[in-house]
Design a protein around this motif. Structure first.
Motif, mmCIF file in Angstrom:
data_model
loop_
_atom_site.group_PDB
_atom_site.id
_atom_site.type_symbol
_atom_site.label_atom_id
_atom_site.label_comp_id
_atom_site.label_asym_id
_atom_site.label_seq_id
_atom_site.Cartn_x
_atom_site.Cartn_y
_atom_site.Cartn_z
ATOM 1 N N ARG A 1 154.718 -20.919 60.591
ATOM 2 C CA ARG A 1 154.812 -21.097 62.047
ATOM 3 C C ARG A 1 153.596 -20.516 62.752
ATOM 4 O O ARG A 1 153.074 -21.104 63.708
ATOM 5 N N GLN A 2 153.156 -19.365 62.278
ATOM 6 C CA GLN A 2 151.973 -18.743 62.886
ATOM 7 C C GLN A 2 150.755 -19.644 62.754
ATOM 8 O O GLN A 2 149.964 -19.781 63.700
ATOM 9 N N GLU A 3 150.603 -20.269 61.595
ATOM 10 C CA GLU A 3 149.467 -21.171 61.392
ATOM 11 C C GLU A 3 149.589 -22.416 62.265
ATOM 12 O O GLU A 3 148.600 -22.914 62.817
ATOM 13 N N LEU A 4 150.809 -22.927 62.418
ATOM 14 C CA LEU A 4 151.027 -24.095 63.269
ATOM 15 C C LEU A 4 150.721 -23.772 64.729
ATOM 16 O O LEU A 4 150.175 -24.609 65.470
ATOM 17 N N GLU A 5 151.057 -22.562 65.155
ATOM 18 C CA GLU A 5 150.787 -22.143 66.534
ATOM 19 C C GLU A 5 149.294 -22.065 66.830
ATOM 20 O O GLU A 5 148.884 -22.134 67.991
ATOM 21 N N ARG A 6 148.505 -21.912 65.771
ATOM 22 C CA ARG A 6 147.049 -21.908 65.949
ATOM 23 C C ARG A 6 146.488 -23.317 66.101
ATOM 24 O O ARG A 6 145.284 -23.500 66.257
ATOM 25 N N GLY A 7 147.375 -24.311 66.011
ATOM 26 C CA GLY A 7 146.956 -25.689 66.227
ATOM 27 C C GLY A 7 146.481 -26.416 64.991
ATOM 28 O O GLY A 7 145.906 -27.508 65.095
ATOM 29 N N ARG A 8 146.711 -25.861 63.812
ATOM 30 C CA ARG A 8 146.223 -26.509 62.592
ATOM 31 C C ARG A 8 147.022 -27.766 62.267
ATOM 32 O O ARG A 8 148.242 -27.815 62.462
ATOM 33 N N PRO A 9 146.341 -28.788 61.765
ATOM 34 C CA PRO A 9 147.056 -30.010 61.369
ATOM 35 C C PRO A 9 147.902 -29.752 60.127
ATOM 36 O O PRO A 9 147.525 -28.969 59.254
ATOM 37 N N SER A 10 149.059 -30.389 60.058
ATOM 38 C CA SER A 10 149.942 -30.181 58.911
ATOM 39 C C SER A 10 151.078 -31.191 58.931
ATOM 40 O O SER A 10 151.487 -31.670 60.000
ATOM 41 N N LEU A 11 151.598 -31.496 57.760
ATOM 42 C CA LEU A 11 152.784 -32.338 57.645
ATOM 43 C C LEU A 11 154.005 -31.650 58.245
ATOM 44 O O LEU A 11 155.014 -32.296 58.536
#
Length: 317
Positions: free
Chosen positions: A195-205
């Motif tokens: 979740r922390q990485e997603l909050e940084r805006g990184r693309p992901s499945l």
């Protein structure tokens, strides 16, 4: 000669009747009803026992004893549950109460210990007597078996690898410490880091999922998702270091990995083995097997039945 095994969880009670060779005659489960109080939980155990006995037509005299795995701290000799937060129990005399209800000898132990005993008796640890087992789920549990006996240590709970410190300035743990393995490599930790990485805006499945679970991260990693792979590799790194340190200290002949995260296969096992062997370095003078647990949800009640069998033989006193 038959034995009752009970795996007492915070939400579900799993149980089975097992013979002296480890053959499961029947198994079942009921809700724990912890919110209704201790007497309600005892009634659920009694009802499940009656149901299991009725299924296979076992008389009272044929059921020789019961073992129970508890999610918490246990005084094995006194038969007390010292602390079981999910059950809201403290210094609860479970053995005495159950022996009155069931009419057979009862022996208790921590749930991680009985799961390891189950794997030693009928699972991945059948060929070993010195075992380190770690379960990677919502939290991280562990057990050490030496010379075929559970190592409980001075405090009674044996190994607590979930609270081994692997990052001095790491996240705050519910135990009050910082950088516990559980805060960095459990299923809960994997989800938090993703979740922390997603909050940084990184693309992901993983992006767009309303409810993110560890299995989602594992699946995405298997599909080549860079973010998910990074999160899992980081968790595997901490696990590898912790396992290597434990192996250097204890010297087991096998390490058994259980829990939902470990069952994901090569996506987690690959980086874990690599980091583990790297951390062991030149001290790994011969191969040390890292095996997946085989019994799944049966390990708890199978190990609890073995606990009762061992107690009857005089091995668990």
């Amino acid at each position: 000669m038959y034995f009752l095994g009970i795996d007492l969880g915070g939400t579900t009670i799993k149980g089975g009747i097992v013979d002296k060779t480890g053959n499961i005659l029947t198994q079942g489960q009921v809700p724990t009803r912890a919110e209704a109080g201790a007497e309600a939980v005892l009634a659920q155990i009694e009802n499940l026992t009656k149901e299991l006995k009725a299924r296979v037509g076992i008389s009272d005299g044929q059921l020789r004893g019961a073992g129970i795995g508890i999610p918490g701290s246990v005084d094995v000799e006194k038969g007390l549950v010292r602390l079981a937060p999910n059950l809201h129990w403290r210094n609860f005399p479970l053995r005495g109460k159950l022996e009155k209800l069931l009419g057979i000898p009862v022996v208790l132990d921590n749930d991680a210990h009985v799961a390891a005993l189950g794997e030693m008796w009928q699972g991945a640890g059948r060929d070993y007597q010195d075992i380190l087992m770690i379960t990677i789920g919502t939290g991280i549990g562990s057990a050490v078996i030496l010379n075929g006996q559970v190592h409980r240590g001075i405090f009674g709970y044996g190994a607590e690898m979930g609270h081994v410190k692997v990052e001095p300035h790491g996240p705050l743990c519910e135990c009050g410490g910082r950088g516990c393995l559980e805060t960095l490599a459990s299923a809960t930790a994997i989800v938090r880091q993703a979740r922390q990485e997603l909050e940084r805006g990184r693309p992901s499945l993983l992006r767009g999922k309303e409810t993110l679970e560890a299995r989602d991260v594992l699946v995405a990693a298997g599909q080549g998702d860079e973010l998910a792979r990074e999160v899992l590799n980081r968790a595997a790194g901490y696990l590898g270091i912790a396992l290597a340190n434990a192996v250097l200290l204890i010297g087991p002949t096998v390490v058994i990995l259980g829990g939902g995260v470990a069952q994901a296969g090569e996506v987690i096992l690959g980086p874990l083995k690599e980091r583990f062997e790297e951390a062991l370095g030149p001290w790994q003078i011969k191969p040390l097997p890292l095996l997946l647990a085989q019994l799944g949800n049966k390990a708890g009640f199978v190990g609890a039945a073995y606990l009762a069998l061992s107690f009857l033989r005089g091995e668990g006193k």
